[in-house]
Design an enzyme around this catalytic site. Structure first.
Site, PDB file in Angstrom:
ATOM      1  N   ASN A   1       6.903 -51.530  46.966  1.00  0.00           N
ATOM      2  CA  ASN A   1       7.361 -50.541  45.978  1.00  0.00           C
ATOM      3  C   ASN A   1       8.439 -49.615  46.506  1.00  0.00           C
ATOM      4  O   ASN A   1       9.072 -48.896  45.732  1.00  0.00           O
ATOM      5  CB  ASN A   1       6.156 -49.738  45.472  1.00  0.00           C
ATOM      6  CG  ASN A   1       5.334 -50.553  44.484  1.00  0.00           C
ATOM      7  OD1 ASN A   1       5.711 -50.722  43.341  1.00  0.00           O
ATOM      8  ND2 ASN A   1       4.224 -51.107  44.955  1.00  0.00           N
TER       9      ASN A   1
ATOM     10  N   THR B   1       5.928 -60.799  37.504  1.00  0.00           N
ATOM     11  CA  THR B   1       6.960 -60.039  38.228  1.00  0.00           C
ATOM     12  C   THR B   1       6.602 -60.089  39.719  1.00  0.00           C
ATOM     13  O   THR B   1       6.945 -61.030  40.404  1.00  0.00           O
ATOM     14  CB  THR B   1       7.069 -58.588  37.712  1.00  0.00           C
ATOM     15  OG1 THR B   1       5.763 -57.998  37.659  1.00  0.00           O
ATOM     16  CG2 THR B   1       7.701 -58.548  36.339  1.00  0.00           C
TER      17      THR B   1
ATOM     18  N   THR C   1       1.313 -51.940  34.203  1.00  0.00           N
ATOM     19  CA  THR C   1       2.330 -52.949  33.927  1.00  0.00           C
ATOM     20  C   THR C   1       1.584 -54.258  33.812  1.00  0.00           C
ATOM     21  O   THR C   1       1.576 -55.071  34.704  1.00  0.00           O
ATOM     22  CB  THR C   1       3.383 -53.038  35.030  1.00  0.00           C
ATOM     23  OG1 THR C   1       3.985 -51.772  35.174  1.00  0.00           O
ATOM     24  CG2 THR C   1       4.476 -54.018  34.650  1.00  0.00           C
TER      25      THR C   1
END
Length: 418
Positions: A413, A171, A208
């Site tokens: 983020n 990602t 994650t």
């Protein structure tokens, strides 16, 4: 662990390096058009399987499905998508995870229960299931073609498929994380392959973070589960990037026995060390690739009364936002390190603790000592920064890994969904 050069050697091939395993990654349009985002890993025969999962109470839909499918300790395929977490979307998420398994099962002629599913990406957005399933069909067709062609030779083709699979699970990662080893045994060799992803939302008990291991050794699922659990506890569960534990993280391990090798006691010990080494290296790769990170941090805690105490302190220091910010600013603020140790929930006597930055002692017996700020600045200016604490309480030790906290982390983020 330094004995890997003696007991085993590095080889190419990633997750498809072990005999009887194939892998492929395709572009399904879940992310940007030029990005790989669907990966398929397949064993020619049904494999023994094990898995460990996030401890977050909020879990993604594919994680629940995979846990159910692994209840019998058997699997033959792993399908992964990036770009969408398939988490917190209700019944649609359950249907999407099941559909992913069913399409693999149909194309690869295996039971749906033998297909494990993983997803990573944005939480709370319904899966673009048509694109995902189209990608899975394309991946399955390519993998079947590879098997028909006998892709084991030439080897480069197999390596390319595994590399694309490793790309497809990324990602915000900036680097591919894949490894493969070969362990000589009395009757031949066994191979271990692996790939992982992780960059942000990484915290002890995994974040994650997805990890997939394959081996052609003959190992029962119960033994595989023990080996995986022990390896994860000393690797992926000792990494922290930002203090957030995700909904999706899991590590899966498949052993198909295609080498025909059942390991002796000594060989099994070497195999366990090889698995642990690979997991540690993949975990370090994740820490080095922390979102926006400019520095890699390794914290070693020695002289603890228990291993659990050492782990708590090492993880607490790696996870401290103040320590991470000081690392970014190259500030030898050892008080922040000491403070993070103090609230870790571990037992130690603060008046016995020594703290070192690299080989420079900055605190001894719980008190600051005169040290060269110039030398400390040189150490903290390095890309890899090593922090050591000696508690002088016992014989146990542990190591954790992390990174600094930069402006770039906030930038990444602050706009993750957009």
């Amino acid at each position: 662990m330094d004995n890997n050069s003696i007991a085993w050697k590095f080889i190419n091939g990633g997750v498809a390096a072990p005999k009887g395993f194939y892998a492929v990654g395709v572009q399904a349009g879940i992310k940007a058009k030029d990005k790989y985002d669907v990966a398929l890993v397949f064993s020619q025969v049904q494999a023994q399987a094990a898995g460990v999962y996030t401890r977050n109470l909020v879990k993604a839909h594919p994680l629940y499905l995979t846990q159910r499918h692994l209840q019998n300790g058997l699997a033959q395929a792993i399908v992964v998508n990036s770009g969408n977490a398939n988490a917190c979307v209700g019944v649609a998420g359950d249907h999407a995870a099941l559909a992913m398994a069913q399409v693999v099962a149909t194309f690869m002629a295996v039971p749906a229960e033998d297909v494990l599913v993983a997803s990573t990406g944005v939480i709370g957005v319904e899966m673009p299931i048509d694109r995902v399933l189209s990608g899975i069909r394309a991946a399955s067709a390519e993998l079947l073609g590879d098997m028909v062609k006998g892709i084991r030779e030439p080897k480069e083709i197999s390596e390319n498929g595994a590399h694309r699979a490793a790309l497809a699970i990324m990602t915000t990662d900036t680097t591919v994380k894949e490894r493969a080893y070969e362990l000589p045994c009395e009757g031949g060799v066994v191979r271990l392959g692996g790939m992982a992803k992780g960059s942000g939302m990484i915290h002890p008990n995994m974040g994650t973070m997805l990890g997939f291991l394959t081996t052609d050794a003959n190992i029962a699922s119960s033994e595989l589960q023990r080996i995986l659990r022990e390896a994860v506890d000393e690797s992926f569960n000792m990494v922290t990037v930002d203090g957030d534990t995700s909904t999706n993280d899991m590590v899966l391990f498949l052993a198909n026995g295609a080498s025909g090798m059942t390991l002796s006691k000594e060989e099994l010990s070497n195999f366990e060390n090889m698995v642990k080494t690979m997991c540690i290296q993949l975990a370090q790769d994740i820490a080095r690739d922390g979102e926006g990170a400019s520095k890699f941090m390794e914290v070693k805690v020695f002289g603890a009364k228990t291993k659990e105490d050492a782990q708590k302190i090492a993880k607490s220091i790696c996870g401290s936002s103040l320590v991470k910010a000081a690392l970014f600013g190259e500030d030898a603020n050892w008080g922040r390190i000491f403070t993070a140790a103090g609230y870790a929930g571990a037992e130690f006597n603060p008046e016995k603790v020594d703290i070192l930055l690299g080989d420079l002692i900055v605190a001894q017996a719980g008190r600051g000592v005169a040290f060269s700020e110039e030398k400390a600045k040189e150490i903290l200016a390095l890309k890899d920064v090593h922090i050591r604490l000696n508690l002088h309480m016992g014989e146990e030790q542990a190591t954790a890994w992390g990174c600094d906290l930069t402006h770039e982390y906030v930038t990444i983020n602050g706009s993750y969904r957009t």
